[in-house]
Design a protein around this motif. Structure first.
Motif, PDB file in Angstrom:
ATOM      1  N   SER A 138      61.903  72.640  56.730  1.00  0.00           N
ATOM      2  CA  SER A 138      61.229  71.244  56.683  1.00  0.00           C
ATOM      3  C   SER A 138      61.994  70.294  57.103  1.00  0.00           C
ATOM      4  N   PHE A 154      57.080  67.527  56.965  1.00  0.00           N
ATOM      5  CA  PHE A 154      58.121  68.296  57.648  1.00  0.00           C
ATOM      6  C   PHE A 154      58.384  67.859  59.187  1.00  0.00           C
ATOM      7  N   ASN A 172      53.130  75.520  55.353  1.00  0.00           N
ATOM      8  CA  ASN A 172      54.546  75.798  55.238  1.00  0.00           C
ATOM      9  C   ASN A 172      55.023  77.184  55.687  1.00  0.00           C
TER      10      ASN A 172
END
Length: 406
Positions: free
Chosen positions: A79, A104, A274
């Motif tokens: 990130s 991120f 993510n």
């Protein structure tokens, strides 16, 4: 038994790339041929401030050099490094964004855009895209086998969002709305009242808003700018930004995404993004060390850049509007203009012939999306004033010869 020789067949590309187009770079093929023929070239097609004499602030270069010398040359956290993520969070807070759920760092804002759209759209879904708008969005959506759902900016109202038009295009497969504010390619800035109307639409139809704000610091003559996410705590918003334009490092390829909104609405989607962020490992590690000094140290270069761009914007407005076949809404931000071509030809034919005959490189408006029956071109007004004046003189002479010669 003698083995029969088999002839290999040509490799067929996947269907997903059929609609991937990027007019800004595609036009370069024509420009390269013109250059090879000996034409003097004036490039008004690429939004890269560094090739036109704008220089990266030294403290950012020093931070990256120091990071490299400290051997920060391996992988970073997926990130982004902690100091960069925290600097982005503080900058977002200064812009009024609350309810931040995640951040991120990406390989340019372009990667953030692609990851976030990929994590949202299934084949057959659609996302509302501005026409005109940055062509990366249409390429990504097409690659995902999702549908491009265009809405049209209102040229008669300084290229502002037409919220009624946007609402009329929402259907059961619509998942999100993209805005580019300030806008590329028109240079428009959207007022808070319009942004609030867009937020109401998103809440009414359960949509994610993607707000691309890469030009947020390049607003002319002190005009006010509002980050959309600062106007709502109750709506899922993904804000894209980065260093490339305002901080004069497009080649660093450093951008980011900021997720804000209610936890219960955002959690699963953020985790989906993510998964992809982790799978691609990380953004360029040493370049991330430019983020904190860029956002928190000396900002004086921005005033210099704005001063230069304001002069070049004025020249663009005055000289293009002086050509009978061209009308241009003055840009309020960024470094682009998107003039109308009041001509009988396709804009692609016009700009292609302009390149071949004069060496002036612009980009056809159809490469950014436009209302049917209209013709435009995008102009980048980053070059020095004398080069801009020369380019616009060539455009005027070319247009006069093309449409007024007997």
């Amino acid at each position: 038994m003698k083995k029969t020789e088999e002839v290999m067949k040509p490799i067929t590309p996947a269907k997903r790339v059929e609609n991937v187009k990027y007019a800004i770079r595609d036009i370069v093929a024509i420009a390269n041929k013109a250059k090879a023929s000996g034409k003097e070239m004036i490039y008004l097609n690429i939004g890269d401030p560094n090739i036109f004499g704008f220089r990266t602030p030294q403290h950012m270069l020093d931070a990256v050099t120091d990071a490299m010398n400290r051997n920060m040359n391996g992988y970073s956290p997926s990130s982004g490094i902690e100091e960069a993520v925290e600097a982005i969070r503080k900058q977002a807070a200064r812009s009024g964004i609350q309810n931040i759920r995640d951040i991120f760092v990406s390989t340019g804002a372009s990667e953030a855009i692609e990851l976030c759209l990929t994590a949202l759209l299934n084949p057959g879904d659609n996302v509302l895209l501005p026409y005109p708008g940055y062509p990366l969005y249409t390429s990504v959506v097409g690659k995902l086998s999702a549908e491009i759902n265009p809405y049209y900016l209102n040229e008669e109202n300084d290229w502002n969002l037409d919220v009624a038009d946007i609402e009329s295009r929402i259907n059961e497969r619509t998942k999100g709305i993209v805005i580019i504010n300030p806008n590329n390619p028109t240079g428009a800035i959207y007022p808070p009242e319009t942004l609030k109307q867009l937020i109401e639409l998103a809440q009414k139809y359960n949509l994610v808003i993607f707000s691309d704000e890469i030009y947020d610091k390049l607003c002319f003559h002190g005009q006010s700018y509002t980050s959309l996410a600062s106007l709502t705590q109750d709506t899922p918003v993904v804000t894209f930004n980065g260093l490339s334009k305002s901080y004069l490092v497009p080649g660093f390829r450093i951008g980011w995404a900021i997720f804000s909104g209610p936890e219960e609405l955002m959690h699963d989607y953020i985790e989906g993004v993510n998964k992809m962020v982790r799978a691609r490992l990380c953004a360029n590690h040493p370049m991330q060390y430019a983020i904190k000094p860029a956002l928190e140290m000396d900002q004086s270069h921005i005033q210099y850049v704005l001063g230069e761009l304001e002069k070049r914007n004025r020249i663009t407005d005055e000289m293009l509007n002086d050509i009978p076949e061209i009308s241009c809404v003055p840009a309020k931000a960024a470094f682009y203009a998107f003039p109308t071509l009041n001509i009988p030809d396709r804009d692609l034919d016009y700009v292609s012939d302009l390149i071949r005959e004069t060496g002036v490189v612009t980009v056809h408006g159809s490469g950014f999306g436009q209302k049917e029956g209209t013709q435009h071109m995008r102009v980048v007004f980053l070059p020095e004033e004398d080069r801009l004046i020369k380019a616009y003189d060539k455009i005027r002479d070319f247009t006069r010869k093309r449409y007024h010669s007997s």
